[in-house]
Structures are given as C-alpha cells and as structure tokens.
Write a protein that holds these residues in place. Structure first.
Motif: not given
Length: 188
Positions: A16-18, A150-151
C-alpha cells in the motif's frame, strides 16, 4: 512473508505504501549480509562504479553510521549529478541534475532492507516531489537471497502533473534498476 526482519527501521514489503513495483523477486547469489558487503559497503566500490557507468558523478558518499536509538539501523547520504535524458513536459531541461539521496538500512544475518529518499534538484517540478524506494532482500535458503524493489512518489507540493510525474518516474526507475541489477550481477 513481508513482515520478517523489519526491526527498528520498520522496513517491510508494504504494497500500500509503495505501490510501484520496480524489481520483483529477483534471485541474487549470496546471503543478504554478503549482498550488502559486495554492493553497498562503501569499500566495495560498486556504487561508484555503477554511477560512473551511468554517466553520473558522485560528489559525496558519507560512511554508514548507526542511527541513534536504533538497534539495527544505519544511514548515509549520497550526492551526485545525473544526466537528464528526456524532456520534462513543456519545460526546458538542463543536461544534468543534482541529486540528493538519503539511505537508511537494516541489516541482520537473514535480512537486508534499504529505504532511500531521492530528491532531484535541477529538473522542472523537482521541488514538488521526492521518490522513496524500499528494497527488500530476505534470505532465500542458506546461500542466496531475493531482491524486490518498490517505490512511492511523494508529493510535497501540489501540481497538475502529478499522474504524469508518477507514471514517468516509475517507468524511468524500472529502467534504472534493471541496469543496476545487470551491473550488480556482473560485479558479483
């Protein structure tokens, strides 16, 4: 699973955050500790070699230092110039940009995690966003590891180009990290 080895940095494979996946479950020879020593330890020379291959010039690379109050987390700072190879919207673009990168890592016997915050100083709208990458390198058996990167493009100012910046940044980073992975494998 994604929550193993998160330690005091809180690094996990947070979907979710990345939301942008750059590298997915790529096999690396060697344990996470060995990967760190070969590719991220300042003395290894890999960082400078990779940056030079890309036409970048490293102007600062601080040593890893322990983060106060954190049992397993270390940080360092990189500054470099990077060539700009494409047009950014309707704006004129310099041939290179200054880049500041702050890295924090957590390292243990069976896990290496890295979080990097990247700022592009000399590109149009560069003051509107930062790129945060999260590297997740858990052990895969006794002598290998798996790399996922991931980003998340974090906007610090409002812009109507938000979706274009997000899409183009993820596209460019996929190319960048594919080159990094190829260079890392050749180095190993």
């Amino acid at each position: 699973g994604g929550e193993e080895g998160v330690g005091d940095l809180g690094i996990a494979l947070d979907l979710r955050g990345f939301p942008q996946e750059l590298i997915k479950s790529e096999h690396l020879p060697g344990t996470p500790l060995w990967v760190y020593r070969q590719l991220f330890k300042r003395e290894s020379g890999f960082e400078a070699l990779f940056r030079t291959e890309r036409g970048e010039k490293v102007t600062e690379m601080t040593p890893w230092v322990k983060v106060p109050g954190a049992a397993f987390t270390h940080s360092r700072r990189l500054a470099y110039t990077s060539p700009v190879t494409k047009q950014v919207g309707p704006f004129s673009v310099a041939k290179e940009t200054k880049v500041l990168e702050s890295q924090m890592c957590r390292l243990s016997k069976g896990y290496f995690g890295l979080q990097s915050t990247i700022q592009f100083l000399d590109i149009p709208l560069g003051d509107c966003f930062q790129v945060v990458t999260r590297w997740h390198v858990p052990a895969d058996g006794d002598s290998a590891s798996t790399l996922t990167i991931r980003c998340h493009v974090v906007f610090v100012k409002s812009t109507i180009f938000r979706s274009k910046i997000t899409a183009e940044t993820a596209k460019d980073l996929r190319i960048h990290y594919a080159a990094w992975l190829a260079s890392a494998r050749a180095f190993l």
